[in-house]
Design a protein around this motif. Structure first.
Motif, mmCIF file in Angstrom:
data_model
loop_
_atom_site.group_PDB
_atom_site.id
_atom_site.type_symbol
_atom_site.label_atom_id
_atom_site.label_comp_id
_atom_site.label_asym_id
_atom_site.label_seq_id
_atom_site.Cartn_x
_atom_site.Cartn_y
_atom_site.Cartn_z
ATOM 1 N N UNK A 178 1.536 16.413 -2.806
ATOM 2 C CA UNK A 178 2.583 15.391 -2.854
ATOM 3 C C UNK A 178 3.445 15.433 -1.601
ATOM 4 N N UNK A 179 3.754 16.630 -1.124
ATOM 5 C CA UNK A 179 4.531 16.759 0.109
ATOM 6 C C UNK A 179 3.779 16.177 1.297
ATOM 7 N N UNK A 218 2.197 6.791 -6.770
ATOM 8 C CA UNK A 218 1.228 7.829 -7.107
ATOM 9 C C UNK A 218 1.822 9.218 -6.878
ATOM 10 N N UNK A 219 2.530 9.395 -5.772
ATOM 11 C CA UNK A 219 3.170 10.681 -5.485
ATOM 12 C C UNK A 219 4.189 11.014 -6.573
ATOM 13 N N UNK A 229 0.836 -1.198 0.000
ATOM 14 C CA UNK A 229 0.000 0.000 0.000
ATOM 15 C C UNK A 229 0.871 1.247 0.000
ATOM 16 N N UNK A 230 1.900 1.261 0.830
ATOM 17 C CA UNK A 230 2.805 2.402 0.884
ATOM 18 C C UNK A 230 3.570 2.564 -0.432
ATOM 19 N N UNK A 231 3.957 1.454 -1.040
ATOM 20 C CA UNK A 231 4.658 1.526 -2.320
ATOM 21 C C UNK A 231 3.737 2.088 -3.405
ATOM 22 N N UNK A 232 2.476 1.691 -3.378
ATOM 23 C CA UNK A 232 1.507 2.208 -4.346
ATOM 24 C C UNK A 232 1.314 3.711 -4.155
ATOM 25 N N UNK A 233 1.239 4.153 -2.895
ATOM 26 C CA UNK A 233 1.103 5.580 -2.614
ATOM 27 C C UNK A 233 2.337 6.348 -3.077
ATOM 28 N N UNK A 234 3.504 5.771 -2.864
ATOM 29 C CA UNK A 234 4.743 6.434 -3.284
ATOM 30 C C UNK A 234 4.801 6.555 -4.803
#
Length: 74
Positions: free
Chosen positions: A60-61, A17-18, A10-15
């Motif tokens: 993004x920040x 996306x960012x 999940x965190x990798x997917x969010x990263x």
């Protein structure tokens, strides 16, 4: 947990996306500046594009900060 609920995935997917938002915001901002200069648009439109780009970078920040906090807590 192969259904996509793994916290690291999940965190990798969010990263990802960012990173896409940062790249798209930068390219879009540069293109809008170039087009605005070519068309001779008034300054208020250029400033509006700047505000949209700033909003994308701030989002993004914020999401990057959330990812950092979640990784630090794990």
């Amino acid at each position: 947990m192969s259904d996509g609920t793994d916290p690291d995935k999940i965190l990798a997917r969010q990263a990802r996306l960012v990173s896409i938002v940062i790249a798209a915001t930068m390219v879009g901002w540069m293109a809008a500046q170039w087009i605005g200069g070519r068309l001779g648009l008034p300054d208020r439109y250029v400033f509006l594009v700047d505000l949209f780009a700033l909003a994308g970078f701030l989002w993004a920040l914020f999401v990057t900060w959330q990812i950092w906090r979640k990784r630090r807590d794990n």
